[in-house]
Structures are given as C-alpha cells and as structure tokens.
Motif scaffolding. Structure first.
Motif, PDB file in Angstrom:
ATOM      1  N   MET A 191       0.534  -1.083   0.140  1.00 56.70           N
ATOM      2  CA  MET A 191       0.176   0.298   0.028  1.00 56.70           C
ATOM      3  C   MET A 191       0.539   1.095   0.158  1.00 56.70           C
ATOM      4  SD  MET A 191      -2.655   1.306   3.253  1.00 56.70           S
ATOM      5  CE  MET A 191      -3.571   0.133   2.586  1.00 56.70           C
ATOM      6  N   THR A 192       0.803   1.856  -0.760  1.00 56.67           N
ATOM      7  CA  THR A 192       1.634   3.527  -0.729  1.00 56.67           C
ATOM      8  C   THR A 192       1.032   4.197   0.132  1.00 56.67           C
ATOM      9  OG1 THR A 192      -0.346   4.514  -2.183  1.00 56.67           O
ATOM     10  CG2 THR A 192       1.165   3.214  -3.792  1.00 56.67           C
ATOM     11  N   ALA A 193       1.720   4.855   0.154  1.00 58.28           N
ATOM     12  CA  ALA A 193       1.238   5.983   1.807  1.00 58.28           C
ATOM     13  C   ALA A 193      -0.320   7.149   1.482  1.00 58.28           C
ATOM     14  CB  ALA A 193       2.321   7.337   1.500  1.00 58.28           C
ATOM     15  N   LYS A 194      -0.033   7.333   0.161  1.00 59.41           N
ATOM     16  CA  LYS A 194      -1.444   8.175  -0.674  1.00 59.41           C
ATOM     17  C   LYS A 194      -2.726   7.349  -0.342  1.00 59.41           C
ATOM     18  CE  LYS A 194      -3.751  10.230  -4.306  1.00 59.41           C
ATOM     19  NZ  LYS A 194      -5.139  10.144  -4.119  1.00 59.41           N
ATOM     20  N   GLU A 195      -2.384   5.915  -1.077  1.00 56.38           N
ATOM     21  CA  GLU A 195      -3.654   5.082  -0.932  1.00 56.38           C
ATOM     22  C   GLU A 195      -3.860   4.975   0.426  1.00 56.38           C
ATOM     23  OE1 GLU A 195      -2.907   1.457  -4.550  1.00 56.38           O
ATOM     24  OE2 GLU A 195      -2.036   1.617  -2.141  1.00 56.38           O
ATOM     25  N   TRP A 196      -2.828   4.872   1.659  1.00 54.72           N
ATOM     26  CA  TRP A 196      -3.346   5.010   3.538  1.00 54.72           C
ATOM     27  C   TRP A 196      -3.987   6.207   3.551  1.00 54.72           C
ATOM     28  CZ3 TRP A 196      -1.916   7.777   7.853  1.00 54.72           C
ATOM     29  CH2 TRP A 196      -2.740   6.986   8.747  1.00 54.72           C
ATOM     30  N   ARG A 197      -3.478   6.988   3.815  1.00 54.26           N
ATOM     31  CA  ARG A 197      -3.822   8.370   3.694  1.00 54.26           C
ATOM     32  C   ARG A 197      -5.623   8.187   3.272  1.00 54.26           C
ATOM     33  NH1 ARG A 197       0.980  10.615   2.609  1.00 54.26           N
ATOM     34  NH2 ARG A 197      -0.372  11.203   0.490  1.00 54.26           N
ATOM     35  N   ASP A 198      -5.827   8.228   2.119  1.00 53.17           N
ATOM     36  CA  ASP A 198      -6.801   7.999   0.979  1.00 53.17           C
ATOM     37  C   ASP A 198      -8.171   6.860   2.109  1.00 53.17           C
ATOM     38  OD1 ASP A 198      -6.505  10.089  -0.342  1.00 53.17           O
ATOM     39  OD2 ASP A 198      -6.493   8.450  -1.653  1.00 53.17           O
ATOM     40  N   ASN A 199      -7.392   5.954   2.653  1.00 49.60           N
ATOM     41  CA  ASN A 199      -8.136   4.952   3.614  1.00 49.60           C
ATOM     42  C   ASN A 199      -8.539   4.719   5.613  1.00 49.60           C
ATOM     43  OD1 ASN A 199      -8.685   3.274   0.637  1.00 49.60           O
ATOM     44  ND2 ASN A 199      -6.560   1.987   1.783  1.00 49.60           N
ATOM     45  N   ASN A 200      -7.645   6.287   5.167  1.00 41.60           N
ATOM     46  CA  ASN A 200      -7.837   6.684   6.672  1.00 41.60           C
ATOM     47  C   ASN A 200      -6.843   8.171   6.880  1.00 41.60           C
ATOM     48  OD1 ASN A 200      -6.735   3.321   8.024  1.00 41.60           O
ATOM     49  ND2 ASN A 200      -5.393   3.569   6.556  1.00 41.60           N
ATOM     50  N   PRO A 201      -8.665   8.886   6.463  1.00 43.36           N
ATOM     51  CA  PRO A 201      -8.301   9.806   6.583  1.00 43.36           C
ATOM     52  C   PRO A 201      -8.361  10.692   7.745  1.00 43.36           C
ATOM     53  CG  PRO A 201     -10.506   9.064   6.370  1.00 43.36           C
ATOM     54  CD  PRO A 201      -9.944   7.757   5.508  1.00 43.36           C
ATOM     55  N   GLU A 202      -8.678  10.231   9.248  1.00 43.08           N
ATOM     56  CA  GLU A 202      -9.059  10.857  10.504  1.00 43.08           C
ATOM     57  C   GLU A 202      -7.306  10.437  10.576  1.00 43.08           C
ATOM     58  OE1 GLU A 202     -11.804  12.581  12.248  1.00 43.08           O
ATOM     59  OE2 GLU A 202     -11.998  12.408  10.150  1.00 43.08           O
ATOM     60  N   LEU A 203      -6.675   8.862  10.451  1.00 45.89           N
ATOM     61  CA  LEU A 203      -5.301   9.011  11.340  1.00 45.89           C
ATOM     62  C   LEU A 203      -5.019   9.514  10.617  1.00 45.89           C
ATOM     63  CD1 LEU A 203      -6.050   5.109  11.608  1.00 45.89           C
ATOM     64  CD2 LEU A 203      -5.798   6.826  13.516  1.00 45.89           C
ATOM     65  N   ALA A 204      -4.804  10.383   8.926  1.00 47.45           N
ATOM     66  CA  ALA A 204      -3.528  10.598   8.174  1.00 47.45           C
ATOM     67  C   ALA A 204      -3.988  12.069   9.118  1.00 47.45           C
ATOM     68  CB  ALA A 204      -4.030  10.852   7.372  1.00 47.45           C
ATOM     69  N   LYS A 205      -5.151  12.673   9.778  1.00 46.51           N
ATOM     70  CA  LYS A 205      -4.764  14.345  10.444  1.00 46.51           C
ATOM     71  C   LYS A 205      -3.841  14.037  11.968  1.00 46.51           C
ATOM     72  CE  LYS A 205      -9.679  15.098   8.989  1.00 46.51           C
ATOM     73  NZ  LYS A 205     -10.465  15.098   9.682  1.00 46.51           N
ATOM     74  N   GLU A 206      -3.735  13.245  11.704  1.00 51.26           N
ATOM     75  CA  GLU A 206      -2.523  12.902  13.395  1.00 51.26           C
ATOM     76  C   GLU A 206      -2.035  12.451  13.035  1.00 51.26           C
ATOM     77  OE1 GLU A 206      -3.635  13.922  16.273  1.00 51.26           O
ATOM     78  OE2 GLU A 206      -6.194  14.076  15.118  1.00 51.26           O
ATOM     79  N   GLY A 207      -1.095  12.226  11.638  1.00 54.43           N
ATOM     80  CA  GLY A 207       0.535  11.336  11.651  1.00 54.43           C
ATOM     81  C   GLY A 207       0.155  10.804  10.345  1.00 54.43           C
ATOM     82  N   ASN A 208       1.210   9.631  10.651  1.00 55.81           N
ATOM     83  CA  ASN A 208       1.041   9.268   9.293  1.00 55.81           C
ATOM     84  C   ASN A 208       1.242   7.332   9.068  1.00 55.81           C
ATOM     85  OD1 ASN A 208       4.093   8.110   9.234  1.00 55.81           O
ATOM     86  ND2 ASN A 208       4.633  10.038   9.489  1.00 55.81           N
TER      87      ASN A 208
END
Length: 91
Positions: free
Chosen positions: A1-18
């Motif tokens: 999974m790419t970082a972008k895919e992770w961010r797209d799949n986990n928007p709430e977590l992405a707000k807090e970190g990577n």
C-alpha cells in the motif's frame, strides 16, 4: 500500500500522523530497508518500473524471513511494553 492509499483509506488517522505512526516494527524495518535499497537503485540509474519490481520482490522475501524472526518478536514485545508504560504515564 502506498502512503497516498493509506491516507485515502484512513483520513482520520492521517490528520494525526502518517502511516509509520500506526504500523508495527516488522513493517517499519522492511520499509526502512526498501527506502535504502531504492536510494541505491536510483544511484545506479535503475528505471522506476524496474525498481518497483525489485523492491516489491525484496519486501516479500524480507517478510517471509523476518515475520518469524526471534529478534523481531523480542523487539515487538519490548515496543509493546514501552507503549504500555507510556499509556500509564499519560493516563
């Protein structure tokens, strides 16, 4: 999974970190190895498509070797203990 895919799949977590903030030690070790290998392949002027193939194959091999590695298991246990102690200090 790419970082972008992770961010797209986990928007709430992405707000807090990577993604690195929410993964286990085994995946962090493999990610670090992939980043180092990618840098070496770039220096060798290996094409992006060839790098992707090599890096994915390498990650699969590392996963097979490291997933049952005693030292990784011990480090994961130590990481869990540290995280649990941190949670106690915060609460």
């Amino acid at each position: 999974m790419t970082a972008k895919e992770w961010r797209d799949n986990n928007p709430e977590l992405a707000k807090e970190g990577n993604m690195r903030d929410y993964t286990d030690l085994l995946h962090l070790v493999i990610l670090n190895n992939r980043q180092n290998t990618n840098a070496e392949l770039i220096e060798e002027k290996v094409s992006q498509s060839e790098r992707l193939i090599r890096l994915n194959n390498s990650a699969r091999r590392q996963m097979k070797v490291l997933k049952d590695n005693k030292n990784i298991k011990e480090l994961e246990l130590l990481q869990k203990q540290v995280n649990d102690e941190d949670k106690l200090l915060i609460d």
